[in-house]
Design a protein around this motif. Structure first.
Motif, PDB file in Angstrom:
ATOM      1  N   PHE B  42       0.863  -1.177  -0.007  1.00  0.00           N
ATOM      2  CA  PHE B  42      -0.113   0.000   0.074  1.00  0.00           C
ATOM      3  C   PHE B  42       0.887   1.256   0.174  1.00  0.00           C
ATOM      4  CE2 PHE B  42      -3.892  -2.374   1.901  1.00  0.00           C
ATOM      5  CZ  PHE B  42      -4.185  -2.469   0.694  1.00  0.00           C
ATOM      6  N   GLY B  43       2.088   1.128  -0.394  1.00  0.00           N
ATOM      7  CA  GLY B  43       2.827   2.279  -0.287  1.00  0.00           C
ATOM      8  C   GLY B  43       3.770   2.244  -1.618  1.00  0.00           C
ATOM      9  N   GLN B  44       3.446   2.100  -2.722  1.00  0.00           N
ATOM     10  CA  GLN B  44       4.030   1.873  -3.993  1.00  0.00           C
ATOM     11  C   GLN B  44       4.666   3.221  -4.487  1.00  0.00           C
ATOM     12  OE1 GLN B  44       5.311  -0.245  -5.730  1.00  0.00           O
ATOM     13  NE2 GLN B  44       4.751  -0.410  -7.941  1.00  0.00           N
ATOM     14  N   ALA B  97       1.489  -4.778   4.500  1.00  0.00           N
ATOM     15  CA  ALA B  97       0.502  -3.691   4.236  1.00  0.00           C
ATOM     16  C   ALA B  97       0.747  -2.488   4.992  1.00  0.00           C
ATOM     17  CB  ALA B  97      -0.910  -4.149   4.299  1.00  0.00           C
ATOM     18  N   ILE B  98       0.624  -2.742   6.366  1.00  0.00           N
ATOM     19  CA  ILE B  98       0.723  -1.705   7.266  1.00  0.00           C
ATOM     20  C   ILE B  98       2.198  -0.949   7.320  1.00  0.00           C
ATOM     21  CG2 ILE B  98       0.954  -1.338   9.836  1.00  0.00           C
ATOM     22  CD1 ILE B  98      -0.574  -3.966  10.366  1.00  0.00           C
ATOM     23  N   TYR B 246      -3.881   1.462  -7.738  1.00  0.00           N
ATOM     24  CA  TYR B 246      -4.909   0.111  -7.566  1.00  0.00           C
ATOM     25  C   TYR B 246      -6.109   0.124  -8.353  1.00  0.00           C
ATOM     26  CZ  TYR B 246      -2.358  -2.662  -3.838  1.00  0.00           C
ATOM     27  OH  TYR B 246      -1.324  -3.189  -3.131  1.00  0.00           O
ATOM     28  N   ALA B 247      -6.669   1.294  -8.456  1.00  0.00           N
ATOM     29  CA  ALA B 247      -7.881   1.485  -9.095  1.00  0.00           C
ATOM     30  C   ALA B 247      -7.733   1.085 -10.588  1.00  0.00           C
ATOM     31  CB  ALA B 247      -8.485   2.955  -8.823  1.00  0.00           C
ATOM     32  N   ALA B 248      -6.718   1.648 -11.361  1.00  0.00           N
ATOM     33  CA  ALA B 248      -6.208   1.471 -12.467  1.00  0.00           C
ATOM     34  C   ALA B 248      -6.049  -0.202 -12.729  1.00  0.00           C
ATOM     35  CB  ALA B 248      -4.930   2.110 -12.882  1.00  0.00           C
ATOM     36  N   LEU B 249      -5.441  -0.747 -11.752  1.00  0.00           N
ATOM     37  CA  LEU B 249      -5.027  -2.292 -11.922  1.00  0.00           C
ATOM     38  C   LEU B 249      -6.454  -3.165 -11.917  1.00  0.00           C
ATOM     39  CD1 LEU B 249      -3.294  -4.591 -11.747  1.00  0.00           C
ATOM     40  CD2 LEU B 249      -3.085  -4.667  -9.579  1.00  0.00           C
TER      41      LEU B 249
END
Lengths: 346, 332
Positions: B42-44, B97-98, B246-249
């Motif tokens: 979650f930190g790309q 993720a965290i 993420y939305a794009a993926l």
């Protein structure tokens, strides 16, 4: 043969009656039960040494907080035999499996495979030595096809390295060999018609079959099956049993956890009984049902447990009723013929 | 009608511009990590920021050549991936993720802090580091070119061409990897780690490789963004971008080679088309000023993207390229 309720596709409902499977066990065959012969003269004692042990366990203990899940002083598993591991729920069978395959580490103790210590090895290292396992809750890789599931099981794949994966020439040939081997196994397990289906679409029993077939892709020496028959319909159970016996015919050592005593009696060469983390008995299957410790473990838990105050009161009241009834009988009033049996333990 | 065509052309330019490439590269990286391996990064955006600042700091502060800066940016992303992976990849998926979400926010705040100003330029960031890059352009970067009714500067065109080349190379790499036995192991890790361990594969190594590979792709995306905007400012690298990627993926379809690429183009097309289209409609009076003013458009366009995503998840949960049967298997 009852109708098979699970959706099977092209699989015939009677798996033992196929002439096309050359290596499948059939009832007419004379199996080479070498392990059974070898174990004939072994005394029925806990921790008894076996003529040719594949796995040796010493003083392994695993505790979860205050609970001792496994505490095994000494256990040897005969090579080339089918060893059944039974015991009531919570006896520590699966925990012992996890310890032996590196999925869990014990607090103390050591264990070895072919004389090689297995302590401190990660699960994948144990698997590479030739000890593969299946899981109680089947782990089919749902979004991979059945064939891909199988191919994953092959060992020493050149294309599994990151950089070598980029050059297909390195792994193409090996991949083809593995695919042939996988298809052979799938045919034996009657899953070849489903090779391109997602594993997630298989029925529970088919997943058990797939998991076992996948484990065999790695040419293991020891196969550890955690409840291979759980949730499998009776028709498929027979087929699975045949496959397990087949493993023995091919010289593999099989250890399996099972609750169905008929199954255990049918295929085991040796049975190890666990209760409350300890091994309470071992011996050939016919010795187990007469073993007092085993009967106690399965049936006598309440018999031996201390009574609560309420239970003691209940026993007391029943004794009083009995006395009253006996007095009534003495007075000549026949009330009932089914008087409760005398309680000798009180 | 003419305005609508204009809006379409502008949206098309956006779908081909460096922002879309930025999201495409971020999403390709996330696809490797999340789509194929099941890792929740979650930190790309942190990897992208290291890529962008790798160039910016190397060139402007340390006086190194541009291409050394690229190398430093990639190396920084590798190091970050290792640092994040070493402690968390042995644990459950949630811990990665965290760790990543905290790292993305923490790094941005560190880069914009006063004490880091001497290196990163603080809140104002760094600029003027892409001279070496544009010097390679085969056409003059000052000129203007008209393509499909849209006007591009030579510099924009060069960034876009190099960017799409990178996207194509990254997609080819993903394709080559995912059809190989390596890809099979990685996909199996996504399904069930323990089953893979029981079959003699070192799951930890595969997860680490996927995390590093995805991080490097994120860093390349950040470089394209820094070069395209001509500046590297910490606040450009808000973590909201990770979630847009993420939305794009998901829009394009996870665990598909072209899913993230088409998803990123479509995402940027929709955002830009909604923006220009709504502004045109407002200025024409087709939408009354009382209902929606031009200042609201910047927010409303993301609401529209959100609505679109919701509709997609209801009617086509597998995304554009996904396999519905495969997605439905998730309902285990």
């Amino acid at each position: 043969m009852p109708a098979d309720p699970t959706p099977h596709g092209g699989t015939p409902s009677d798996p033992t009656a196929s002439p096309g499977a050359p290596r499948a066990f059939r009832h007419g065959d004379t199996p080479q039960r070498l392990a059974q012969v070898a174990l004939r003269d072994v005394p029925w004692e806990i921790g008894v040494p076996k003529p040719d042990p594949a796995i040796v366990v010493d003083d392994v203990a695993r505790t979860f907080g205050g609970l001792t899940a496994v505490s095994v002083d000494h256990l040897e598993i005969q090579r080339g035999g089918i060893t059944g591991l039974i015991g009531p729920n919570g006896a520590g069978k699966t925990t012992l499996f996890n310890l032996l395959t590196g999925f869990d580490q014990p607090n103390t103790g050591s264990w070895s495979f072919n004389g090689r210590p297995l302590g401190k090895l990660a699960p994948h290292e144990v698997a590479r030595l030739g000890v593969v396992r299946t899981f109680q809750l089947t782990k089919a890789l749902s979004r991979l096809t059945v064939l891909q599931n199988m191919l994953l099981g092959a060992q020493g794949q050149r294309g599994e390295g990151f950089f070598r994966a980029l050059i297909p020439g390195i792994w193409r040939g090996q991949e083809k060999e593995n695919t042939e081997k996988a298809m052979d196994l799938l045919r034996r397990f009657k899953l070849d018609a489903k090779k391109d289906d997602f594993a997630g679409t298989l029925s529970g029993g088919q997943r058990k079959l797939l998991e076992m077939a996948r484990a065999l892709m790695s040419d293991p020496q020891v196969v550890m099956l955690d409840e291979p028959m759980a949730g499998v319909n009776p028709a498929l159970t027979q087929s699975l049993l045949g496959h397990v016996k087949d493993l023995r015919e091919q010289g593999m050592t099989v250890i399996f956890v099972e609750h169905d005593m008929d199954v255990v009696r049918d295929i085991s060469d040796w049975v190890v009984v666990m209760a409350a983390g300890r091994i309470i008995a071992e011996g050939p299957p016919e010795s187990i049902s007469q073993n007092q410790a085993v009967v106690d473990a399965y049936l006598g838990a309440h018999h031996d447990a201390p009574l609560t105050v309420e239970e003691e009161d209940e026993v007391l009241r029943e004794a009083e009723r009995e006395i009253a009834r006996e007095q009534n009988l003495e007075e000549g009033e026949v009330l009932s013929s089914d008087a409760p049996p005398e309680r000798t333990d009180r | 009608m003419g305005e609508l065509l204009d809006a379409l052309a502008i949206a098309l330019k956006a779908a081909l511009g460096f922002q879309a490439i930025f999201f495409a590269l971020l999403a390709i990286g996330i696809n490797v990590q999340f789509g194929y391996t099941g890792l929740l990064n979650f930190g790309q955006i942190a990897f992208a920021m290291l890529g962008g600042f790798g160039i910016a700091v190397s060139v402007t502060q340390w006086g190194l050549p541009f291409w050394v800066g690229v190398l430093i940016g990639v190396l920084a992303a590798v190091v970050l991936a290792l640092l994040l992976g070493l402690p968390t990849l042995r644990l459950r998926a949630d811990y990665l993720a965290i760790a990543t979400i905290a790292t993305a926010e923490g790094l941005r705040l560190l880069f914009r802090s006063v004490s880091a100003t001497s290196v990163t330029g603080g809140t104002r960031g760094l600029a003027a580091f892409n001279g070496d890059f544009y010097a390679l352009s085969p056409w003059p970067t000052e000129g203007r070119y008209s393509i499909l009714g849209t006007s591009w500067s030579g510099a924009q065109l060069f960034v876009a061409v190099v960017g799409w080349l990178l996207v194509v190379l990254a997609s080819l790499l993903v394709w080559a990897l995912m059809r190989s036995p390596w890809g099979r192991v990685v996909k199996s890790v996504r399904e069930d780690e323990d089953a893979v361990r029981a079959l003699g594969k070192n799951v930890y190594v595969y997860k680490m490789q996927a995390l590093v590979l995805g991080g490097v792709m994120g860093a390349l995306g950040g470089m394209i963004y820094a070069v395209g905007t001509g500046s590297a400012i910490p606040d450009q690298y808000q973590n909201a971008n990770t979630f847009l990627a993420y939305a794009a993926l998901i829009l394009g379809g996870a665990a598909r080679v072209l899913g993230p690429v088409v998803g990123a183009m479509l995402l940027y097309f929709i955002v830009q088309f909604a923006d220009t289209g709504l502004r045109t409609l407002i200025s024409k009076g087709a939408i009354p000023e009382g209902l929606l003013s031009a200042t609201d458009v910047a927010q409303i366009r993301f609401v529209l993207v959100g609505l679109g995503l919701m509709l997609l998840l209801v009617f086509r949960p597998q995304g554009i390229f996904g396999d519905r049967r495969e997605v439905m298997l998730d309902a285990r």
